[in-house]
Design an enzyme around this catalytic site. Structure first.
Site, PDB file in Angstrom:
ATOM      1  N   ALA A 111     -28.918 -17.861  -4.861  1.00 52.92           N
ATOM      2  CA  ALA A 111     -30.370 -18.332  -4.216  1.00 52.92           C
ATOM      3  C   ALA A 111     -30.310 -19.221  -3.199  1.00 52.92           C
ATOM      4  O   ALA A 111     -29.429 -19.752  -2.920  1.00 52.92           O
ATOM      5  CB  ALA A 111     -31.086 -18.956  -5.488  1.00 52.92           C
ATOM      6  N   LYS A 112     -31.259 -19.403  -2.460  1.00 49.19           N
ATOM      7  CA  LYS A 112     -31.486 -20.747  -1.620  1.00 49.19           C
ATOM      8  C   LYS A 112     -33.032 -20.859  -1.477  1.00 49.19           C
ATOM      9  O   LYS A 112     -33.771 -20.113  -1.644  1.00 49.19           O
ATOM     10  CB  LYS A 112     -31.156 -20.033  -0.284  1.00 49.19           C
ATOM     11  CG  LYS A 112     -30.531 -21.138   0.737  1.00 49.19           C
ATOM     12  CD  LYS A 112     -28.899 -21.601   0.065  1.00 49.19           C
ATOM     13  CE  LYS A 112     -28.530 -22.469   0.956  1.00 49.19           C
ATOM     14  NZ  LYS A 112     -27.226 -23.023   0.899  1.00 49.19           N
ATOM     15  N   GLY A 113     -33.368 -21.841  -1.035  1.00 47.38           N
ATOM     16  CA  GLY A 113     -34.542 -22.478  -0.898  1.00 47.38           C
ATOM     17  C   GLY A 113     -34.712 -23.240   0.419  1.00 47.38           C
ATOM     18  O   GLY A 113     -33.840 -23.797   0.939  1.00 47.38           O
TER      19      GLY A 113
END
Length: 423
Positions: A111-113
């Site tokens: 994931a990444k944000g």
């Protein structure tokens, strides 16, 4: 065979991640009908976040979170505060996190944000309000068994403390396992802040053993003197390696005799930049990448080593502390330069997510380890992943990057195949 990239993700960095995937998928003979399922993110969230500024005005910031796949467990990945954050960039970083977690055997998807903002231009109060608003918007999509954020560029332990607090207030009880990279006093792990940089230095040392470069007298150049770059530099210096050039977003410096890192760190603490330090001469980031050295550590942004400079870099070991610093076109040039040993990003900077995993495990069981135990477990996983990658590269006669990506992608593909496709 590559499929069309959805317009929402269509950025140079996402195209680059897809290009890497397509090359490996061809090599592994992954069935065409399984490729989009492996490549395209499972879930993407885009939020508009109105935040009150210190002067009483309101700014609407854009925030993003991309969860690439949920096949092996919850998703895991950093949160980036940077002016150039886009959904496509975040999606590419999430994809690389997937392969990184699978390569190192962690029970996570990637994931990444990120939030499109310049943290240097925000006060502490504004940063807190941005962070809390971002967390509040993501509450339905994050959690210890869903998606566990961590620090990345422009964020730190304090950011994670605010995220944990916001999530915990909503839950009605303390939930330390919702984020990693927290202060130790709030359930963070000893060694987490240093883990990525120490991991880079450990793998540099293993690469030196592999190709026969003695540490004493070896020289290193570090692009990006942030958390990863500075800790990698100081750890390499303790191993006897001379750090001759460093840079940050503003500029760089060079000293053929070696930079005094203790004095440089004092300067950076005061001025927030390496620029203006009197222990070296000023150079640009472009000059820094072309400086002759034994070890080059790009630890800044993506796409720094390109078709323009790949034939000109002068190092023996390319240790990718950043995510995606080398474009596929540059990769093809470096592949024709057998004198350069590449430690690819999904292996080289995996120390951070490995110790984040340890932090999550410690939080879930409310039982904490000392720093020696954390580091010992980290180096064991890095050693195993390094040897698997080296052996795969030798056996299949492919580059280190191809080997690392192949191991990661193959493991996710196998897991998806075994789990099957829900009707």
């Amino acid at each position: 065979m590559s499929s069309m990239i959805p317009p929402v993700y269509d950025t140079p960095v996402f195209r680059m991640a897809c290009q890497q995937f397509d090359l490996v998928a061809d090599f592994l003979d992954i069935p065409v009908n399984a490729r989009d399922r492996l490549k395209l993110p499972k879930r993407s969230v885009s939020v508009a976040m109105p935040v009150r500024r210190d002067d009483g005005s309101t700014t609407v910031f854009m925030g993003y979170r991309v969860q690439h796949h949920l096949t092996l467990g919850p998703t895991k990945g950093g949160v980036r505060f940077h002016p150039e954050v886009t959904l496509g960039e975040v999606a590419a970083l999430a994809m690389w996190m997937s392969w990184k977690c699978a390569l190192t055997g962690l029970p996570y998807g990637g994931a990444k944000g990120g939030v499109t903002c310049n943290p240097r231009e925000l006060s502490t109060g504004e940063l807190e309000r941005v962070t809390r608003r971002y967390t509040q918007e993501l509450i339905p999509f994050i959690g210890p068994q869903i998606d566990i954020p961590a620090p990345d560029m422009g964020t730190n332990e304090q950011t994670m403390a605010w995220m944990m607090d916001t999530y915990s207030l909503q839950s009605g009880h303390c939930v330390p396992a919702v984020v990693t990279g927290k202060p130790v006093s709030l359930g963070g792990s000893l060694g987490r802040r240093e883990a990525t940089g120490r991991g880079v230095a450990y793998l540099v040392s293993r690469a030196m053993d592999t190709i026969g470069i003695p540490a004493n007298g070896a020289t290193a150049v570090v692009q990006g003197y942030g958390n990863v770059g500075s800790i990698a530099a100081s750890t390499m210096a303790r191993q006897g390696i001379k750090i001759i050039a460093v840079s940050d977003a503003v500029g760089g410096l060079y000293n053929a005799k070696g930079i005094d890192l203790a004095k440089l760190d004092e300067h950076v603490a005061k001025t927030k930049s390496v620029v203006g330090f009197d222990g070296g001469e000023a150079i640009t980031n472009e000059q820094l990448l072309l400086t002759p050295c034994d070890i080059l550590v790009p630890a800044a942004l993506e796409r720094q080593i390109t078709v323009e400079n790949a034939s000109k870099i002068q190092c023996r070991i390319l240790a990718e502390g950043a995510n995606g610093p080398t474009t596929p076109e540059a990769d093809a040039i470096i592949a024709q330069r057998p004198e350069i040993f590449v430690i690819p990003d999904i292996l080289c900077n995996a120390g951070g997510v490995i110790v984040s995993y340890f932090e999550w495990v410690q939080d879930l069981q409310s039982f904490f380890w000392d720093e020696g135990e954390v580091m010992s477990k980290l180096y064991r996983i890095l050693e195993q992943s390094f040897m698997q990658t080296v052996n795969f590269a030798k056996k299949r006669k492919v580059s280190m990057r191809f080997a690392a990506l192949s191991l990661g992608i193959q493991r996710v593909h196998e897991a998806k195949t075994i789990r099957g496709l829900f009707p």
